[in-house]
Every structure is written in structure tokens, then in C-alpha cells.
Design an enzyme around this catalytic site. Structure first.
Site, PDB file in Angstrom:
ATOM      1  N   ASP A 110       0.854  -1.191   0.000  1.00 10.81           N
ATOM      2  CA  ASP A 110       0.000   0.000   0.000  1.00 10.81           C
ATOM      3  C   ASP A 110       0.883   1.230   0.000  1.00 10.81           C
ATOM      4  O   ASP A 110       2.112   1.125  -0.074  1.00 10.81           O
ATOM      5  CB  ASP A 110      -0.950  -0.007   1.198  1.00 10.81           C
ATOM      6  CG  ASP A 110      -2.321   0.560   0.844  1.00 10.81           C
ATOM      7  OD1 ASP A 110      -2.382   1.747   0.462  1.00 10.81           O
ATOM      8  OD2 ASP A 110      -3.323  -0.168   0.931  1.00 10.81           O
ATOM      9  N   HIS A 140      -2.951   2.996  -4.709  1.00 11.50           N
ATOM     10  CA  HIS A 140      -2.278   2.612  -3.465  1.00 11.50           C
ATOM     11  C   HIS A 140      -0.866   2.114  -3.759  1.00 11.50           C
ATOM     12  O   HIS A 140      -0.428   1.083  -3.242  1.00 11.50           O
ATOM     13  CB  HIS A 140      -3.098   1.563  -2.722  1.00 11.50           C
ATOM     14  CG  HIS A 140      -4.352   2.122  -2.099  1.00 11.50           C
ATOM     15  ND1 HIS A 140      -4.322   3.011  -1.058  1.00 11.50           N
ATOM     16  CD2 HIS A 140      -5.666   1.921  -2.399  1.00 11.50           C
ATOM     17  CE1 HIS A 140      -5.559   3.337  -0.721  1.00 11.50           C
ATOM     18  NE2 HIS A 140      -6.396   2.698  -1.519  1.00 11.50           N
ATOM     19  N   GLU A 174      -9.778   2.746  -5.236  1.00  9.71           N
ATOM     20  CA  GLU A 174      -9.336   4.082  -4.853  1.00  9.71           C
ATOM     21  C   GLU A 174      -8.113   4.546  -5.648  1.00  9.71           C
ATOM     22  O   GLU A 174      -7.061   4.869  -5.098  1.00  9.71           O
ATOM     23  CB  GLU A 174      -9.043   4.120  -3.345  1.00  9.71           C
ATOM     24  CG  GLU A 174     -10.289   3.860  -2.505  1.00  9.71           C
ATOM     25  CD  GLU A 174     -10.015   3.893  -1.019  1.00  9.71           C
ATOM     26  OE1 GLU A 174     -10.908   4.328  -0.262  1.00  9.71           O
ATOM     27  OE2 GLU A 174      -8.931   3.446  -0.593  1.00  9.71           O
TER      28      GLU A 174
END
Length: 766
Positions: free
Chosen positions: A198, A271, A334
Site C-alpha cells: 500500500d 495505493h 481508490e
């Protein structure tokens, strides 16, 4: 008594205590089996029992024997098939479900029948719960174990029964990962989703790219407190680490022995800031960035250049051999498109591949990586954002932003794993108590997890077959230690285990919590730092049919007493006993707690009730609050109780996503008023924004005029934004409040491009 006689007496007492078996453990099995029938009598387990197994179940029998050796110091005989007492692991191809089993305990034998070794292992885990909890920490001091005679037939509802752990935000030792996996196996979970990369850290060794270990695995410092704190603070300490490939192999082998598949997650295209910090050419700008030191979503994502795909393919070439399971999780969530929109290469690629837009480019990215992963004999899982721009042909969707992604994917014939924030995010608060440890936000109590149904009602019977099961998630932004992982995960993971395994027709929360109270003894013996909220009180202020406002208190544990005070002191055994609805007389601070005959069992529960002129009034709300944040419903806006100052997911805050809100309050008779006030939650890191303005309308009954007022709300970084309309004293019966939504979240902020949430508290009329 002389010394010789005393010594003989001690030996005699030891002989009595050590040879007499304890009463059998009652069968409070979790997850609850499909069929369970108690029988009279017990099976006495000691070292003279023979252990026999058909060829396909030998490994499970050996696992069982190793368990007994570890806990009791001896193993069972494995050669005497004519022994008076036996435990048998028997192959039974007639059992339909590959993970199903049948367990029979009678006075002379224990038989576990299963079609596969996995089913036999689950039979052992059920048998394990019939053994004394003291075995788990080696404190059992009897020679014989009495096991209740019983008949069980059992099989799981879903084939995918998973738990997740994020090790990127905070990292945990290999020993703890093994403990976590062992606990999951006891609950008949079969999948461990290991979130390894991440923005805040890359946690798996990739030998071809040493900077992933040297740079991407470490961040300069870490955010202290909550993301929404103003100003944000940092600890100034370097943090990081990674798992070597040898350590990964050991974890995977440990899990495999417990019939748990480990799914690695290598995030893409978003990420990715940690990886880009190590290799800036992987981003669109080519500029140096840092491994992220705070939480959230970041704009530096993988650029879809050939060198990026080469990098990811090389990474996966090292990752995939470590994980023998079917799936590789590629994230897909995301991924802001800011960099892609400004990237000349990305825009040319969109035109060259005839893609609609940047969402289409993400679909292209995912589909290309899926094709490569498929070529290696693996399949991908992605978060539900991989639906945007078109779903990759063979992808499985992990639906986290609600049910819609799952519904869309299942109707398209794609497999789905359910993990919505509303029921599966175990980093959310689990209790209303103000002394709960810091969490990301939200509110997900045990009861809500337990009543989760992974099958959306919108799916037909044939479409529902694409739902493989459900998964609980533990994101660790606010979980820095192994002890806190346990606190946040347990017992909610136990409820999720029952959701995944057991027949939904057996749903009975009171029965579940009763069984859970016994299972806690096993967790205690294994030194698990679980959250014990079983003895807490659920309470609210409601209006009865006779228009009287009352305190309504409940507790789920059987045969316990609630005692309360109204003088702001903590309740004791001498306090008043709660026997039913408690009428409210004026502003009151109620404190209550659960007791048995001897002691207080849980923490104090407190309701601060402040009377005002709209309490209990009729109210209409358009639209309804979002089902995930519906609080106590519309009546909760005028019940005299304010929401928490520190979290927005309790019973008193109501949340609305991207909608303008209109509230009408009927005071039931003309009433003199001088002010109307409320407050908004303002947590931009969670996409929550106070509105920019608020309007109010009412009719002055004294002269018949309809009055309107619109006030601007100053924009602020404060978490709580109060607002009051000061009104020249008038008499009115109806008040209408209009709250426009903030609108679209601006670029550069968490959730940019999405509609903002509005969170509204008590409406106070004076």
C-alpha cells in the site's frame, strides 16, 4: 500427623483429583452446526485410546495427535484396531459437501466421517470445542477427559469464508500471523487475505527489485491520533519492515496445514505510492515521492507504461510461486485519475486503445494484468472499483462499497465475495462507550455482523450462486499492535464465521451470545485480547403510544439484571433494578450497568437526556437517512439525546450521502420558540462535510406570516460544526429546515470527485 502419613495423604488427594474426569464440556459449538443431537453418557479420553484413520485422513489424525501431545504430553496409540476405545477418522464419499463432516461420540468410540481431509479437519475443530478450554494453555490437570456423547452432521453454507489483515499500515510478526491463522482455523474459516502492499509500506521481499525492501518498506514517520485532528501530528520515527520470501513460505505452509488458503494482495494501479517512492519511473510524473506517512488515498498511482507492466509482471513472477492458491488479489480500488488526466502518454493510450476515458484506462490496466495472471494458472480478485469502465473477463469482485457492486457483478455472471463496510469492516467502532480505543470511524456492533446476509435480495436464486461467501476486513491505520488487532477482530470475526458457515434459519442472537460467553473461555486460555461487550447495555430514548418519553434498556445475556441511577453516580448492587420502560421527568443523566447476584459485569452505560420543546414531536424526513447510518431513525433527531462528540456512527447521528435534506417538525400545537439549533459532523478524511448553508421556514401563528431565513455556515477544520437560528420570539407549530448537501468533494481531498456525506445531530428547539 507425622510427615510420612501427610505425604501419603497428599498422594491420595492427588490420585483422586487427577484420575476423576471433569464433567464434560457442554456443546456450545461455534459456528453452530446444522444438526446436533445430545446423547446420554460420555466418552473417556486417555492415553489408552487408539487413533485410527483412513489413508486420506492420516494427516488430519496426525494433526489431532500432535495437538494432544502438545496439550497433554502424550499421543494416542495408532496401531491397535481392536482397542476397547477408539477415535476414527473415516472416509465417507456419501457426504455431499467437500467440507462437510459427521461427528459421533458414544461411550466406546468417536468417529469423524468426511469426504475430504478438509471436512475431517473441521470435524476435529468441532471435537476440539468439546474438550476443556484448559487444554489450550496446558493447565488441564486430569488424566481423563470426559467428552459428551453427541451426534453432529454439519457442512458450510458458503465455500469462501475469509478474514483479511492489512500489514502495510502497521506490520505484525510472523508468530502473530500464525496465531491469527490458527484462530481462524478454529472457526472453520478457510481463507486468509494478506494485504501486503500500500502507500504506507511494501511488505513482501521481491529479490529483483531491492529498493522495495530498502525504500518502499519504510516510511519516515507516522501520523499520531486521527486523520481528522487539526493540526495533524506525527511521531518523527522511521517505521517499516517486510516479510522475506522464506517467512512467507512458512506462513503459507502453516496455513495450509490448517486448510487455510492465503491470498496475497499486491495493489494496482492505486495505493502504489510506496512502490513509486522506490522506483519513480513507475509513476506518471517521474518525480520523487515519499512513502506515505499518513492515511488516505494518494494521487501518485502506477502509470500504464510498458515499463510499469514489466515491473508488475516481474513482481508477480516472484509472488505467485509463494502462494499455491487459485487467487491473486490485485486491489483496483481508490485510484484517483488526476495523474492520468494530466499525462500525455495516458491520453495517447486512451485514444490508441479506443477507450472511453480514464475509467476505461483502469479497465484496460486490470484486464491486461488479469490476462498475464491467467496465463500463469491463477485468477484475480479485485475490489468493486474494477467494475468501473468494464469488468475484466474472469475477475472475482470483492464488494466493499455496499451491495451494488456485488449485484452488478453477479448479474453479469461473475463470482462475488461480500465484504461491505456496513457489516464487514472491523476497524470500525464496536461499542458506543466513549472509552473505546481510537478507530477510523463508523459503528459496527457484534449484533449487526451476526445478522449480515451475504445474499442480496435483488439476486435471483440462480444469480445468488455467484456469491461465494463473505469476508471480514481489518485495516490497520489505527491498529498499531497485535493486541489491538485481536481487540478489533474478536469477537466480530466469530460472528462472521457463523454467517459464513451456519444455516441462516438458525439465526438467534441471544443463543449466539450465550454460546460466545462460553467460547470466551477458550479465547482466554489462548491469551486473545478480545473485546467483551456482552455485558453492555443497549439503550435509547423513545416515545410510547401514550406520548410519554421513556428510557428503554436491554441486554442480550440471559438471566442478568440491569440496575440504574439518575443522580450521575455509578450504579451498584444496591441501585434500583430496571424492570421495564422508565418514564423520563425532565433533563436526566441515566447510568446503568449489568449485574449478577454478586457483582457488576460490564461497564456503565450513560444517556444524557436534555429536554427541549421539540422532544417527541412528529417529524418527517426527506430523504431517509442512508441505511448504513440511519441511527435511531428520524425520531432520533428529536429525542433529547445528542450524538457522540468523537464519532459519527452512533445511534444519534444520521448520515445522508450526496442528498439535500428537508426536515419538517410538527410541535403538535402552537408553541412559543426563540431558537432552533443543530450541529454537523465535519470529517473530511471520511468524506463528511458540513453544509455551506442551512435554511429554515415557519409560520408565525400570531400574524400568519411565513418567514424564511438562510444562514451561511463558515467552513472550518473543526470536527463539530454547530449552528443556531436565533429567532425573535414567535408562536409556531411547524418548522421546516432545509440542508443542501456540500456537493462534490474537491480535487486533492480524500474521495475527490464523489458526493460528500452530511451527518446531522439532534435538532434542539427552545
Amino acid at each position: 500427623m507425622n510427615a510420612n502419613i501427610f505425604f501419603k495423604f497428599v498422594i491420595f488427594l492427588c490420585f483422586i483429583s487427577c484420575t476423576k474426569p471433569q464433567p464434560p464440556v457442554k456443546p456450545y459449538i461455534i459456528p453452530i452446526p446444522n444438526e446436533l443431537t445430545m446423547q446420554e453418557g460420555v466418552f473417556l479420553l486417555d492415553e489408552n485410546v487408539s487413533l485410527l484413520a483412513d489413508a486420506k485422513h492420516v494427516a488430519v489424525a496426525e494433526f489431532f495427535n500432535d495437538y494432544l501431545n502438545e496439550k497433554l504430553g502424550y499421543t494416542l496409540l495408532t496401531e491397535d484396531s481392536n482397542a476397547k476405545k477408539t477415535i476414527r477418522f473415516t472416509l465417507d464419499p456419501t457426504i455431499e459437501n467437500d467440507e462437510g463432516y459427521a461427528l459421533t461420540v458414544d461411550t466406546s468410540q468417536i468417529i469423524i466421517k468426511a469426504k475430504t481431509a478438509k471436512g475431517a479437519f473441521y470435524g476435529f475443530q468441532t471435537l476440539r470445542q468439546l474438550l476443556p478450554p484448559a487444554l489450550e494453555n496446558n493447565t488441564f490437570n486430569h488424566d481423563k477427559i470426559a467428552i459428551q456423547n453427541i451426534e453432529i452432521k454439519d457442512a458450510p453454507r458458503f465455500s469462501y469464508r475469509g478474514m483479511h489483515l492489512d500489514v502495510s499500515r502497521h506490520m505484525f510478526s510472523v508468530d502473530f500471523i500464525k496465531k491469527y491463522i490458527d484462530l481462524l482455523s478454529q472457526l472453520k474459516m478457510n481463507t486468509f487475505h494478506w494485504h501486503l502492499t500500500d502507500d504506507q509500506g511494501w511488505r513482501i521481499e521481491i529479490k529483483q527489485y531491492p529498493k522495495l525492501q530498502e525504500v518502499a518498506a519504510f516510511r519516515d514517520e507516522t501520523l499520531i491520533g486521527h486523520y481528522n485532528d487539526t493540526p495533524q501530528k506525527f511521531d518523527g520515527k522511521s517505521y517499516g519492515g517486510f516479510y522475506t520470501q522464506e517467512e512467507v513460505k512458512k506462513v503459507v505452509a502453516y496455513a495450509s496445514k490448517r486448510f487455510i488458503t492465503v491470498i496475497p494482495e499486491i495493489e494496482m494501479p492505486g495505493h502504489a505510492q510506496a512502490a513509486i517512492a522506490a522506483y519513480p519511473n513507475l509513476g506518471c510524473t517521474g518525480k520523487n515521492v515519499k512513502v506515505a506517512t499518513k492515511w488516505g488515498v494518494f494521487e501518485d498511482i502506477y502509470c500504464p507504461k510498458e515499463e510499469t507492466f514489466t515491473f508488475l509482471e516481474n513482481v508477480l513472477d516472484e509472488v505467485m510461486p509463494l502462494f499455491p492458491g487459485k487467487y491473486i488479489h490485485i486491489g483496483g480500488d481508490e485510484a484517483p485519475k488526476t495523474r492520468w488526466k494530466a499525462c500525455e502518454y495516458c491520453q495517447e493510450l486512451i485514444k490508441r486503445e479506443d477507450l472511453k476515458d480514464e475509467h476505461g484506462l483502469q479497465s484496460y490496466f486490470i484486464a491486461r494484468m488479469e490476462k498475464y495472471i491467467n496465463s500463469k494458472g491463477k485468477s484475480i480478485i479485485g475490489w468493486d472499483e474494477i467494475l468501473e469502465g468494464g469488468l475484466a473477463p474472469n475477475a472475482t469482485v470483492m464488494s466493499w462499497r455496499g451491495m451494488n457492486g456485488a449485484i452488478e457483478a453477479a448479474k453479469s455472471g461473475h463470482n462475488v465475495i461480500m465484504t461491505p463496510t456496513s457489516h464487514a469492516y472491523f476497524d470500525y467502532y464496536q461499542s458506543d462507550n466513549e472509552d473505546e480505543p481510537l478507530a477510523i470511524g463508523g459503528f459496527l456492533p457484534l449484533k449487526k455482523v451476526y445478522y449480515f446476509n451475504p445474499i442480496p435480495k435483488e439476486l435471483t436464486e440462480s444469480e445468488a450462486k455467484f456469491v461465494l461467501g463473505a469476508q471480514g476486513n481489518v485495516w490497520t491505520e489505527y491498529i498499531p499492535t497485535a493486541e489491538k488487532v485481536e481487540y478489533m477482530a474478536f469477537p466480530r470475526v466469530i460472528a462472521m464465521a457463523e454467517v459464513n458457515w451456519s444455516n441462516p434459519r438458525k439465526k438467534d442472537y441471544e443463543d449466539f451470545t450465550y454460546r460466545l460467553s462460553h467460547f470466551h473461555k477458550r479465547l482466554d486460555a489462548q491469551n486473545v485480547n478480545y473485546a467483551n461487550h456482552l455485558y453492555e447495555i443497549e439503550g435509547e430514548v423513545t416515545k410510547r403510544n401514550d406520548n410519554i418519553m421513556v428510557f428503554d434498556l436491554q441486554t442480550v445475556i440471559r438471566n442478568k439484571t440491569i440496575r440504574y441511577t439518575t443522580d450521575e453516580t455509578s450504579p451498584t448492587l444496591q441501585s434500583e433494578k430496571y424492570t421495564g420502560y422508565l418514564p423520563i421527568e425532565g433533563s436526566t443523566v441515566l447510568k446503568a450497568a449489568v449485574f449478577d447476584d454478586n457483582e457488576k459485569l460490564g461497564r456503565d452505560f450513560t444517556i444524557v437526556y436534555k429536554n427541549h420543546k421539540a422532544v417527541g414531536a412528529s417529524i418527517t424526513l426527506e430523504p431517509k437517512a442512508h441505511k448504513v447510518y440511519a441511527g435511531s431513525g428520524k425520531a432520533g433527531l428529536v429525542n433529547g439525546v445528542s450524538g457522540s462528540d468523537t464519532r459519527y456512527g452512533d445511534k444519534e447521528w444520521l448520515g445522508f450521502w450526496g442528498k439535500d435534506v428537508t426536515i419538517t417538525i410538527d410541535l403538535e400545537k402552537p408553541t412559543k420558540i426563540s431558537s432552533v439549533s443543530t450541529r454537523f459532523y465535519n470529517a473530511n478524511g471520511q468524506w463528511i462535510y458540513a453544509p455551506k448553508e442551512i435554511g429554515i421556514s415557519y409560520v408565525n401563528e400570531q400574524d400568519g406570516r411565513t418567514l424564511h431565513q438562510i444562514n451561511q455556515i463558515p467552513q472550518t477544520d473543526a470536527t463539530l460544526v454547530p449552528h443556531a437560528f436565533q429567532i425573535e420570539e414567535i408562536v409556531t407549530q411547524h418548522i421546516e429546515i432545509h440542508i443542501p448537501n456540500y456537493g462534490t468533494i474537491p480535487d486533492g481531498m480524500q474521495g475527490a470527485g464523489n458526493k460528500a456525506w452530511t451527518f446531522l445531530d439532534e435538532i434542539v428547539v427552545k
